[in-house]
Design a protein around this motif. Structure first.
Motif, PDB file in Angstrom:
ATOM      1  N   UNK A 211     -13.088 -23.495 -49.160  1.00 29.85           N
ATOM      2  CA  UNK A 211     -11.875 -23.590 -48.653  1.00 29.85           C
ATOM      3  C   UNK A 211     -11.609 -23.807 -46.626  1.00 29.85           C
ATOM      4  N   UNK A 212     -12.495 -23.144 -46.181  1.00 32.11           N
ATOM      5  CA  UNK A 212     -12.776 -23.699 -44.440  1.00 32.11           C
ATOM      6  C   UNK A 212     -12.382 -25.583 -44.580  1.00 32.11           C
ATOM      7  N   UNK A 213     -13.752 -26.188 -45.316  1.00 28.54           N
ATOM      8  CA  UNK A 213     -13.271 -27.390 -45.504  1.00 28.54           C
ATOM      9  C   UNK A 213     -11.893 -27.938 -45.372  1.00 28.54           C
ATOM     10  N   UNK A 214     -11.034 -27.535 -46.737  1.00 30.53           N
ATOM     11  CA  UNK A 214      -9.770 -28.397 -47.109  1.00 30.53           C
ATOM     12  C   UNK A 214      -8.997 -27.334 -45.868  1.00 30.53           C
ATOM     13  N   UNK A 215      -9.441 -26.803 -45.554  1.00 33.79           N
ATOM     14  CA  UNK A 215      -7.971 -25.967 -44.435  1.00 33.79           C
ATOM     15  C   UNK A 215      -7.990 -26.378 -42.457  1.00 33.79           C
ATOM     16  N   UNK A 216      -9.519 -26.823 -42.795  1.00 30.04           N
ATOM     17  CA  UNK A 216      -9.758 -27.881 -41.521  1.00 30.04           C
ATOM     18  C   UNK A 216      -8.613 -28.901 -41.837  1.00 30.04           C
ATOM     19  N   UNK A 217      -8.879 -29.970 -42.860  1.00 29.28           N
ATOM     20  CA  UNK A 217      -8.572 -30.924 -43.220  1.00 29.28           C
ATOM     21  C   UNK A 217      -7.198 -30.990 -43.407  1.00 29.28           C
TER      22      UNK A 217
END
Length: 313
Positions: A211-217
């Motif tokens: 989810x953090x990866x998605x948020x940063x994207x």
């Protein structure tokens, strides 16, 4: 010294829908209809993406594998649930329960990683459109898909081993409709603190990291969209992400509620509703929200039907 109530018990009983009594047949019909629509829709999307060359892009490649992963996830849970509702047999063997937990956890984790990969794909498409084809090349796409599936199975295996190395007490009644980690863990004997911590850590790694990866994207995507001068251009850019965001919010919302909390807060009625949403409704969102409302997919559907009709004619 072993636990006094521990046993070499080899089976479990689901109590998930036992409180619904005569409504179980109605639930069977409802879930069967939803499952058939989900299964047919996801398989249909996979076939259409495979047959239409215009959809042979990274975005739709990832989408087809997400549909495949969702299909496999539901296959491990819903047919057994439907069988229990129709036949009244809610028993499952020890090995069968472990297998169901392994496959359901593996595919659920794979879905999280695939959604993260799809977020990265949207980031490259919007933030670096001129380099999209070179960066999202077939080799990288295959590697991202392979990593998603491999890590999904590794995390699923880890969650299963953390729970099924424990002894189980005399109670063998699972307060759920499938072998999910929280209700099965609640049946274990002795001190389960380390196992609860292990499940929490694995869940955090899967859910929060992806989810953090998605948020940063999406932080970078939002910044890029705000720099687009025209309102129409911003709407068009955002529309390519809206469906993905919808699936992400529902998927991660339900999963976080189910797995990122202590065992003491488990509630049969409330968690069953969340689990039904997670296992029955969310897989249906993928083809409806993400695919069937997509113009490119709609065009591909028409082309496939036209080719089949002309071929028969």
């Amino acid at each position: 010294m072993g636990q006094p109530n521990a046993t070499s018990w080899r089976g479990f009983v689901f109590l998930g829908f036992s409180s619904f009594g005569d409504l179980q047949l109605l639930l069977f019909v409802l879930f069967l209809c939803l499952y058939l629509v989900t299964l047919i829709s996801n398989v249909f999307i996979i076939i259409v993406i495979r047959l239409d060359s215009h959809l042979h892009t990274p975005m739709y490649l990832f989408l087809s594998f997400l549909s495949f992963s969702e299909t496999c996830y539901t296959l491990g849970i819903i047919p057994r649930m439907l069988s229990g509702l129709a036949m009244g047999d809610q028993h499952i063997s020890y090995v069968g329960c472990a297998a169901q937990m392994f496959f359901s956890a593996s595919w659920a984790c794979t879905n999280c990683f695939l959604l993260a990969v799809m977020g990265f794909d949207r980031y490259v498409a919007i933030c670096a459109p001129l380099h999209y084809d070179s960066r999202m090349n077939p080799i990288l796409c295959a590697q991202l898909i392979g990593i998603s599936f491999l890590h999904g199975y590794l995390f699923g295996l880890g969650m299963t081993l953390v729970i099924f190395h424990l002894p189980f007490c005399s109670s063998h009644e699972i307060q759920h409709f499938f072998c999910d980690t929280p209700p099965v863990l609640s049946l274990a004997c002795g001190d389960t603190g380390l196992s609860e911590l292990g499940i929490l850590i694995l869940s955090l790694l899967v859910l929060l990291v992806s989810f953090l990866f998605i948020t940063i994207s999406y932080v970078f995507i939002l910044a890029a969209i705000l720099r687009i001068p025209s309102v129409q251009g911003r709407k068009k850019a955002f529309s390519t992400c809206a469906s993905h965001l919808t699936v992400v919010i529902v998927h991660y919302g339900c999963a976080s509620f189910m797995y990122l909390r202590p065992k003491a807060s488990y509630s049969l009625e409330r968690d069953q509703l969340i689990a039904v949403t997670y296992t029955v409704v969310t897989p249906l969102l993928n083809p409806i929200v993400y695919s069937l409302r997509n113009r490119a997919v709609q065009t591909a559907l028409k082309n496939v039907f036209q080719r089949r009709l002309l071929g028969k004619g």
